[in-house]
Design a protein around this motif. Structure first.
Motif, short mmCIF file in Angstrom:
data_model
loop_
_atom_site.label_atom_id
_atom_site.label_comp_id
_atom_site.label_asym_id
_atom_site.label_seq_id
_atom_site.Cartn_x
_atom_site.Cartn_y
_atom_site.Cartn_z
N ARG A 1 51.91 55.10 17.38
CA ARG A 1 51.45 56.33 16.75
C ARG A 1 50.36 55.99 15.73
N GLU A 2 49.68 57.00 15.28
CA GLU A 2 48.64 56.80 14.26
C GLU A 2 49.31 56.76 12.89
N VAL A 3 49.33 55.58 12.28
CA VAL A 3 50.03 55.39 11.02
C VAL A 3 49.04 55.19 9.88
N THR A 4 49.30 55.87 8.78
CA THR A 4 48.59 55.64 7.52
C THR A 4 49.59 55.02 6.56
N ALA A 5 49.28 53.84 6.05
CA ALA A 5 50.20 53.12 5.18
C ALA A 5 49.70 53.13 3.74
N VAL A 6 50.63 53.30 2.81
CA VAL A 6 50.34 53.29 1.38
C VAL A 6 51.18 52.21 0.73
N GLU A 7 50.56 51.28 0.00
CA GLU A 7 51.29 50.19 -0.65
C GLU A 7 50.53 49.72 -1.88
N PRO A 8 51.14 49.83 -3.07
CA PRO A 8 50.43 49.45 -4.30
C PRO A 8 50.31 47.95 -4.54
N SER A 9 51.19 47.13 -3.95
CA SER A 9 51.20 45.70 -4.22
C SER A 9 50.22 44.94 -3.34
N ALA A 10 49.27 44.23 -3.96
CA ALA A 10 48.28 43.45 -3.21
C ALA A 10 48.95 42.33 -2.43
N SER A 11 49.98 41.70 -3.01
CA SER A 11 50.63 40.59 -2.32
C SER A 11 51.37 41.08 -1.08
N MET A 12 51.89 42.30 -1.11
CA MET A 12 52.55 42.84 0.06
C MET A 12 51.53 43.31 1.10
N ARG A 13 50.46 43.92 0.65
CA ARG A 13 49.41 44.33 1.59
C ARG A 13 48.86 43.14 2.35
N ALA A 14 48.77 41.99 1.67
CA ALA A 14 48.20 40.79 2.29
C ALA A 14 49.10 40.22 3.38
N GLN A 15 50.37 40.58 3.40
CA GLN A 15 51.31 40.04 4.38
C GLN A 15 51.43 40.92 5.63
N ARG A 16 50.68 42.00 5.68
CA ARG A 16 50.77 42.89 6.83
C ARG A 16 50.16 42.21 8.06
N PRO A 17 50.87 42.27 9.20
CA PRO A 17 50.34 41.67 10.43
C PRO A 17 49.02 42.31 10.85
N ALA A 18 48.22 41.55 11.56
CA ALA A 18 46.89 42.02 11.94
C ALA A 18 46.93 43.25 12.84
N LEU A 19 48.02 43.43 13.60
CA LEU A 19 48.10 44.56 14.51
C LEU A 19 48.35 45.87 13.79
N LEU A 20 48.71 45.83 12.50
CA LEU A 20 48.97 47.04 11.75
C LEU A 20 47.73 47.45 10.96
N PRO A 21 47.58 48.74 10.66
CA PRO A 21 46.41 49.18 9.89
C PRO A 21 46.45 48.63 8.47
N LEU A 22 45.29 48.47 7.86
CA LEU A 22 45.23 48.09 6.46
C LEU A 22 45.90 49.17 5.63
N ALA A 23 46.63 48.75 4.60
CA ALA A 23 47.32 49.72 3.74
C ALA A 23 46.41 50.16 2.61
N ILE A 24 46.54 51.42 2.24
CA ILE A 24 45.80 52.01 1.13
C ILE A 24 46.50 51.66 -0.18
N ASP A 25 45.72 51.29 -1.18
CA ASP A 25 46.26 50.98 -2.50
C ASP A 25 46.55 52.28 -3.24
N ALA A 26 47.79 52.73 -3.18
CA ALA A 26 48.21 53.96 -3.85
C ALA A 26 49.72 53.93 -4.02
N ALA A 27 50.22 54.81 -4.87
CA ALA A 27 51.65 54.88 -5.15
C ALA A 27 52.21 56.22 -4.69
N ALA A 28 53.51 56.25 -4.48
CA ALA A 28 54.17 57.44 -3.94
C ALA A 28 53.96 58.67 -4.81
#
Length: 258
Positions: free
Chosen positions: A61-88
């Protein structure tokens, strides 16, 4: 909102410190993922809030990801979309922008639960899914006998099911999610039948609750558990869990409809 940590973490846990090896221990478990897949229904666009390293994000599906932590964003697998730096609590999207929204193992770290849930409901046309743990059921795990201080921290941090349902507008169902014996998502209860795994400091660090208790608690836990595994005490009390296919613990999926 809390001041964000150096790596951007917006909740009470600092993933710049504890998140470095997170994805080694916290992989999406297929059994748990199926509960999420079914609850998403036919949603084509999905928002994942507090997305972390991408666990449980659907890839069909078309996923939009939001994640404020840079260290967690950096661990996302290449097949997943880049996460946006934002908070809930402040989602940068218009009203009803997504077919569905999800948040897994994250609401207990938000600085303002009511605001975050309200934001998820605002930007979502269809179901909102929250995977979390019921704080009233955490003592079901044998971990409580060895680290009651850590369980007490978890019980204080996890919001009640009632508060989550209320924050989503009240039209919600709370579904138990049995935990499989070989669960690959290493939250605490995932090791219910594999206690030796909890002797690994990295496995404990991948559960943020351990970062809120004094290091001596973890040291005592490892010493006592190691002793009881060596002399058979753990198995005399809990050995049946080693072959029990599922554990009915605290894991819950809240599914809210508009």
């Amino acid at each position: 909102m809390h001041n964000r940590h150096q790596d951007g973490s917006a909740g009470d846990a600092n993933y710049g410190v504890i998140g470095a090896g997170y994805s080694r221990y916290r992989q999406p478990d297929p059994h748990i993922a199926e509960f999420i897949r079914r609850a998403l229904g036919d949603a084509a666009t999905v928002l994942n809030v507090g997305a972390g390293a991408g666990s449980y994000e659907p890839v069909d599906r078309e996923v939009t990801a939001v994640e404020p932590s840079a260290s967690m964003r950096a661990q996302r697998p290449a097949l997943l979309p880049l996460a946006i730096d934002a908070a809930a609590e402040n989602l940068p999207f218009p009203d009803q922008a997504f077919d569905a929204a999800m948040a897994t193992f994250t609401v207990h770290q938000w600085s303002n639960l009511e605001r975050g849930l309200s934001e998820m409901r605002r930007v979502t046309r269809g179901p909102v899914l929250i995977l979390s743990c019921d704080p009233e059921l955490l003592e079901r795990s044998w971990l409580h006998a060895y680290a009651p201080e850590m369980i007490a921290v978890e019980a204080r941090r996890y919001p009640s099911m009632t508060s989550i349902v209320a924050g989503l507008g009240g039209n919600a169902e709370v579904r138990p999610v049995p935990i499989p014996l070989n669960c690959v998502d290493g939250f605490g209860e995932a090791y219910y039948g594999r206690p030796g795994r909890m002797l690994d400091p990295g496995a404990r660090l991948a559960n943020s609750a351990w970062s809120f208790v004094d290091p001596s608690i973890g040291e005592r836990f490892a010493a006592e558990l190691g002793r009881d595994l060596a002399d058979g005490s753990w198995d005399r009390r809990y050995g049946v869990l080693r072959t029990q296919p599922f554990f009915e613990g605290s894991l819950r999926l809240i599914v809210a409809r508009p």
